[in-house]
Design an enzyme around this catalytic site. Structure first.
Site, short mmCIF file in Angstrom:
data_model
loop_
_atom_site.label_atom_id
_atom_site.label_comp_id
_atom_site.label_asym_id
_atom_site.label_seq_id
_atom_site.Cartn_x
_atom_site.Cartn_y
_atom_site.Cartn_z
N CYS A 10 0.82 -1.22 0.00
CA CYS A 10 0.00 0.00 0.00
C CYS A 10 0.86 1.27 0.00
CB CYS A 10 -0.90 -0.02 1.23
SG CYS A 10 -1.81 1.51 1.46
N VAL A 50 -6.26 0.56 5.33
CA VAL A 50 -4.99 0.90 5.97
C VAL A 50 -4.39 2.07 5.19
CG1 VAL A 50 -4.50 -1.36 6.91
CG2 VAL A 50 -3.82 -0.87 4.56
N GLU A 62 -6.25 7.47 7.63
CA GLU A 62 -5.99 8.49 6.60
C GLU A 62 -4.53 8.96 6.63
OE1 GLU A 62 -7.79 9.21 4.06
OE2 GLU A 62 -9.52 8.08 4.72
N SER A 63 -3.81 8.56 5.58
CA SER A 63 -2.36 8.80 5.56
C SER A 63 -1.97 10.27 5.68
CB SER A 63 -1.77 8.20 4.28
OG SER A 63 -2.35 8.77 3.13
N1 LIG Z 1 -7.41 7.87 1.77
C1 LIG Z 1 -6.78 6.73 2.39
C2 LIG Z 1 -6.65 5.65 1.36
C3 LIG Z 1 -6.11 4.35 1.98
C4 LIG Z 1 -6.33 3.18 1.02
O1 LIG Z 1 -7.00 3.27 0.00
N2 LIG Z 1 -5.71 2.04 1.38
C5 LIG Z 1 -5.91 0.85 0.60
C6 LIG Z 1 -4.65 0.03 0.48
S1 LIG Z 1 -3.47 0.82 -0.56
C7 LIG Z 1 -6.93 -0.03 1.30
O2 LIG Z 1 -6.91 -0.18 2.49
N3 LIG Z 1 -7.81 -0.60 0.48
C8 LIG Z 1 -8.82 -1.48 0.96
C9 LIG Z 1 -10.14 -1.10 0.40
O3 LIG Z 1 -10.23 -0.18 -0.42
O4 LIG Z 1 -11.12 -1.70 0.80
C10 LIG Z 1 -5.45 7.14 2.99
O5 LIG Z 1 -4.87 8.14 2.52
O6 LIG Z 1 -4.98 6.51 3.95
#
Ligand SMILES: N[C@@H](CCC(=O)N[C@@H](CS)C(=O)NCC(=O)O)C(=O)O
Length: 190
Positions: A10, A50, A62-63
């Site tokens: 990720c 995550v 949220e990163s």
């Molecule tokens: N806006 C979130 C995006 C986080 C995100 O999309 N993480 C992905 C992994 S790269 C995830 O957990 N995906 C699982 C899903 O979409 O259900 C951030 O900035 O943390």
């Protein structure tokens, strides 16, 4: 104690790993299998995504928000400029990366018809902005680096048409916090 709910693949988690490493913070990692994620993850983040960072009683998804939290809680070494106007520009850059590069990257990875065009459009824009955005290492660079590394090393995307981005990427890969990400991505590609 800091805990990071993490997935190596990720790029959003990679942002947080880089900030933690730059600040020399010790933390525990809980690896989440996104293909079979535990139900309790939704208690930590209702979106089930995550990264999630826990720091004592705080539980934060949220990163971009996590990066800012770490910057404020652990200010040294600084990853935001001192001047409010410069800080605002870093935040603007992060917002732009999230809305443009992140979406284009996933479109390309999914094999969408317009994925490659969207990525090219986006990288050309960043290339033109490079001088302004990349003059100083900050959260803005940490926000986009994980995507560039994955494009180049995981998806085999040709970055040579973007020489300013490539030059900066090469410079930044010499930082231990970023070099550690290269190792993670290399293991993913095997
Ligand atoms: N806006 C979130 C995006 C986080 C995100 O999309 N993480 C992905 C992994 S790269 C995830 O957990 N995906 C699982 C899903 O979409 O259900 C951030 O900035 O943390």
């Amino acid at each position: 104690m800091i805990t990071l709910y993490d997935a190596e693949r990720c790029p959003y988690c990679a942002r947080v790993r880089i900030v933690l490493a730059e600040k020399g913070l010790e933390y525990e990692t809980v690896v989440i299998d996104l293909a079979d994620r535990p139900a309790w993850l939704y208690e930590k983040n209702p979106l089930g995504k995550v990264p999630v960072l826990e720091d004592d009683a705080l539980c934060l998804p949220e990163s971009a928000v996590i990066m800012e939290y770490l910057e404020e809680r652990y200010p040294e070494p600084a990853l935001l400029p001192a001047d409010p106007a410069d800080r605002a520009l870093v935040r603007l850059a992060i917002e732009r990366f999230d809305n443009a590069l992140g979406d284009a990257y996933y479109a390309f990875r999914r094999g969408d018809d317009d994925g490659s065009d969207r990525l090219t459009h986006c990288l050309s824009f960043f290339e033109r902005q490079a001088e302004r955005w990349l003059e100083r290492y900050s959260l803005a660079e940490i926000a986009y680096l994980p995507w560039l590394i994955r494009l180049r090393d995981l998806l085999g995307f040709d970055l040579t048409p973007y020489p300013a981005l490539v030059e900066r990427l090469d410079q930044l890969c010499e930082r231990p916090a970023v070099a550690a990400e290269l190792v993670i991505v290399a293991a993913l590609s095997q």
